[in-house]
Design a protein around this motif. Structure first.
Motif, PDB file in Angstrom:
ATOM      1  N   LEU A  66       0.815  -1.216   0.000  1.00 26.59           N
ATOM      2  CA  LEU A  66       0.000   0.000   0.000  1.00 26.59           C
ATOM      3  C   LEU A  66       0.852   1.271   0.000  1.00 26.59           C
ATOM      4  CD1 LEU A  66      -2.724  -1.109   2.570  1.00 26.59           C
ATOM      5  CD2 LEU A  66      -2.851  -1.177   0.071  1.00 26.59           C
ATOM      6  N   ALA A  67       2.162   1.097   0.028  1.00 23.01           N
ATOM      7  CA  ALA A  67       3.093   2.240   0.071  1.00 23.01           C
ATOM      8  C   ALA A  67       3.283   2.792  -1.338  1.00 23.01           C
ATOM      9  CB  ALA A  67       4.422   1.812   0.688  1.00 23.01           C
ATOM     10  N   THR A  68       2.305   3.537  -1.796  1.00 23.01           N
ATOM     11  CA  THR A  68       2.320   4.086  -3.147  1.00 23.01           C
ATOM     12  C   THR A  68       2.568   5.587  -3.111  1.00 23.01           C
ATOM     13  OG1 THR A  68      -0.065   4.423  -3.084  1.00 23.01           O
ATOM     14  CG2 THR A  68       0.714   2.307  -3.960  1.00 23.01           C
ATOM     15  N   GLY A  69       2.717   6.165  -4.266  1.00 31.92           N
ATOM     16  CA  GLY A  69       2.879   7.612  -4.369  1.00 31.92           C
ATOM     17  C   GLY A  69       4.315   8.037  -4.146  1.00 31.92           C
ATOM     18  N   SER A  70       4.467   9.288  -3.800  1.00 29.55           N
ATOM     19  CA  SER A  70       5.784   9.889  -3.627  1.00 29.55           C
ATOM     20  C   SER A  70       6.523   9.277  -2.444  1.00 29.55           C
ATOM     21  CB  SER A  70       5.646  11.397  -3.424  1.00 29.55           C
ATOM     22  OG  SER A  70       6.895  11.983  -3.186  1.00 29.55           O
ATOM     23  N   GLY A  71       7.818   9.149  -2.583  1.00 25.71           N
ATOM     24  CA  GLY A  71       8.651   8.628  -1.508  1.00 25.71           C
ATOM     25  C   GLY A  71       9.259   9.711  -0.647  1.00 25.71           C
ATOM     26  N   SER A  72       8.834  10.952  -0.865  1.00 29.11           N
ATOM     27  CA  SER A  72       9.358  12.038  -0.030  1.00 29.11           C
ATOM     28  C   SER A  72       8.224  12.965   0.385  1.00 29.11           C
ATOM     29  CB  SER A  72      10.438  12.834  -0.775  1.00 29.11           C
ATOM     30  OG  SER A  72       9.879  13.500  -1.876  1.00 29.11           O
ATOM     31  N   GLN A  73       8.429  13.637   1.499  1.00 26.13           N
ATOM     32  CA  GLN A  73       7.446  14.567   2.038  1.00 26.13           C
ATOM     33  C   GLN A  73       8.145  15.907   2.223  1.00 26.13           C
ATOM     34  OE1 GLN A  73       5.006  16.489   2.606  1.00 26.13           O
ATOM     35  NE2 GLN A  73       3.715  14.928   3.515  1.00 26.13           N
ATOM     36  N   LYS A  74       7.715  16.903   1.470  1.00 27.27           N
ATOM     37  CA  LYS A  74       8.363  18.218   1.550  1.00 27.27           C
ATOM     38  C   LYS A  74       7.378  19.329   1.890  1.00 27.27           C
ATOM     39  CE  LYS A  74      11.944  16.742  -1.560  1.00 27.27           C
ATOM     40  NZ  LYS A  74      12.558  16.785  -2.840  1.00 27.27           N
ATOM     41  N   ILE A  75       6.167  18.948   2.243  1.00 20.27           N
ATOM     42  CA  ILE A  75       5.150  19.935   2.597  1.00 20.27           C
ATOM     43  C   ILE A  75       5.093  20.044   4.115  1.00 20.27           C
ATOM     44  CG2 ILE A  75       2.692  20.501   2.525  1.00 20.27           C
ATOM     45  CD1 ILE A  75       2.532  18.886  -0.085  1.00 20.27           C
ATOM     46  N   PHE A  76       5.166  21.248   4.610  1.00 18.01           N
ATOM     47  CA  PHE A  76       5.080  21.494   6.039  1.00 18.01           C
ATOM     48  C   PHE A  76       3.870  22.374   6.342  1.00 18.01           C
ATOM     49  CE2 PHE A  76       9.650  20.944   5.237  1.00 18.01           C
ATOM     50  CZ  PHE A  76       9.922  19.910   6.113  1.00 18.01           C
ATOM     51  N   ILE A  77       3.238  22.129   7.472  1.00 13.65           N
ATOM     52  CA  ILE A  77       2.149  23.007   7.909  1.00 13.65           C
ATOM     53  C   ILE A  77       2.749  24.341   8.321  1.00 13.65           C
ATOM     54  CG2 ILE A  77       0.380  23.346   9.679  1.00 13.65           C
ATOM     55  CD1 ILE A  77      -0.104  20.311   9.536  1.00 13.65           C
ATOM     56  N   ASN A  78       3.873  24.282   9.029  1.00 10.42           N
ATOM     57  CA  ASN A  78       4.641  25.473   9.384  1.00 10.42           C
ATOM     58  C   ASN A  78       6.021  25.320   8.771  1.00 10.42           C
ATOM     59  OD1 ASN A  78       2.907  24.794  12.103  1.00 10.42           O
ATOM     60  ND2 ASN A  78       2.929  26.962  11.606  1.00 10.42           N
ATOM     61  N   THR A  79       6.592  26.419   8.318  1.00 10.08           N
ATOM     62  CA  THR A  79       7.946  26.365   7.771  1.00 10.08           C
ATOM     63  C   THR A  79       8.902  25.949   8.890  1.00 10.08           C
ATOM     64  OG1 THR A  79       8.481  28.655   8.337  1.00 10.08           O
ATOM     65  CG2 THR A  79       7.435  28.259   6.173  1.00 10.08           C
ATOM     66  N   ILE A  80      10.093  25.544   8.524  1.00  9.52           N
ATOM     67  CA  ILE A  80      11.083  25.165   9.531  1.00  9.52           C
ATOM     68  C   ILE A  80      11.385  26.357  10.443  1.00  9.52           C
ATOM     69  CG2 ILE A  80      13.493  24.472   9.882  1.00  9.52           C
ATOM     70  CD1 ILE A  80      13.137  22.661   7.402  1.00  9.52           C
ATOM     71  N   LYS A  81      11.463  27.542   9.864  1.00  7.44           N
ATOM     72  CA  LYS A  81      11.702  28.749  10.667  1.00  7.44           C
ATOM     73  C   LYS A  81      10.567  28.941  11.682  1.00  7.44           C
ATOM     74  CE  LYS A  81      12.564  33.701  10.286  1.00  7.44           C
ATOM     75  NZ  LYS A  81      12.709  34.850   9.381  1.00  7.44           N
ATOM     76  N   GLU A  82       9.316  28.783  11.227  1.00  4.13           N
ATOM     77  CA  GLU A  82       8.165  28.921  12.131  1.00  4.13           C
ATOM     78  C   GLU A  82       8.189  27.844  13.213  1.00  4.13           C
ATOM     79  OE1 GLU A  82       4.856  30.786   9.055  1.00  4.13           O
ATOM     80  OE2 GLU A  82       5.138  28.616   9.145  1.00  4.13           O
ATOM     81  N   GLN A  83       8.572  26.624  12.844  1.00  2.68           N
ATOM     82  CA  GLN A  83       8.651  25.535  13.825  1.00  2.68           C
ATOM     83  C   GLN A  83       9.656  25.861  14.923  1.00  2.68           C
ATOM     84  OE1 GLN A  83       9.001  21.529  12.157  1.00  2.68           O
ATOM     85  NE2 GLN A  83       8.076  22.284  10.279  1.00  2.68           N
ATOM     86  N   LYS A  84      10.797  26.424  14.534  1.00  2.00           N
ATOM     87  CA  LYS A  84      11.823  26.783  15.516  1.00  2.00           C
ATOM     88  C   LYS A  84      11.320  27.853  16.477  1.00  2.00           C
ATOM     89  CE  LYS A  84      15.861  25.447  12.813  1.00  2.00           C
ATOM     90  NZ  LYS A  84      17.078  25.890  12.134  1.00  2.00           N
ATOM     91  N   ILE A  85      10.581  28.818  15.951  1.00  2.00           N
ATOM     92  CA  ILE A  85      10.012  29.879  16.799  1.00  2.00           C
ATOM     93  C   ILE A  85       9.001  29.280  17.770  1.00  2.00           C
ATOM     94  CG2 ILE A  85       8.544  31.937  16.782  1.00  2.00           C
ATOM     95  CD1 ILE A  85       9.956  32.675  14.091  1.00  2.00           C
ATOM     96  N   ILE A  86       8.151  28.392  17.276  1.00  2.00           N
ATOM     97  CA  ILE A  86       7.155  27.732  18.127  1.00  2.00           C
ATOM     98  C   ILE A  86       7.857  26.975  19.252  1.00  2.00           C
ATOM     99  CG2 ILE A  86       5.428  25.878  18.192  1.00  2.00           C
ATOM    100  CD1 ILE A  86       4.651  26.781  15.280  1.00  2.00           C
TER     101      ILE A  86
END
Length: 98
Positions: A66-86
């Protein structure tokens, strides 16, 4: 790590079994994995490897077929910069134990 493992299984079930029927199927965290079951599978396998390294046993494999589709995940709900601030704004008692 155990919480992430539980979340991964929840996402996997929504994406591979429920096919968007209610619950968390429209949640932003779920939607960012749509079409990226392979990436989710790979994240699960990496997590399982780390759990085993730390002495945990794993009894809940995912169905690799069932492991179909893209093998990478590059979409973030918050950017890395925003994550660091949080994270910087969260209280941390870790310095109490140094």
């Amino acid at each position: 790590m155990l919480a992430e493992h539980r979340e991964l299984h929840g996402l996997w079930n929504i994406l591979t079994k429920h096919k968007g029927k209610g619950g968390y199927s429209r949640h932003p965290e779920t939607l960012r994995w749509v079409g990226k079951q392979k990436a989710l599978y790979l994240r699960h396998e990496a997590l399982v490897k780390e759990l085993a390294r730390r002495g945990y046993r794993h009894y809940t494999p995912l169905d690799k077929s069932l492991a179909t589709g893209s093998g990478s995940q590059k979409i973030f709900i918050n950017t890395i910069k925003e994550q660091k601030i949080i994270l910087q704004k969260k209280p941390c008692e870790c310095l109490l134990y140094v």
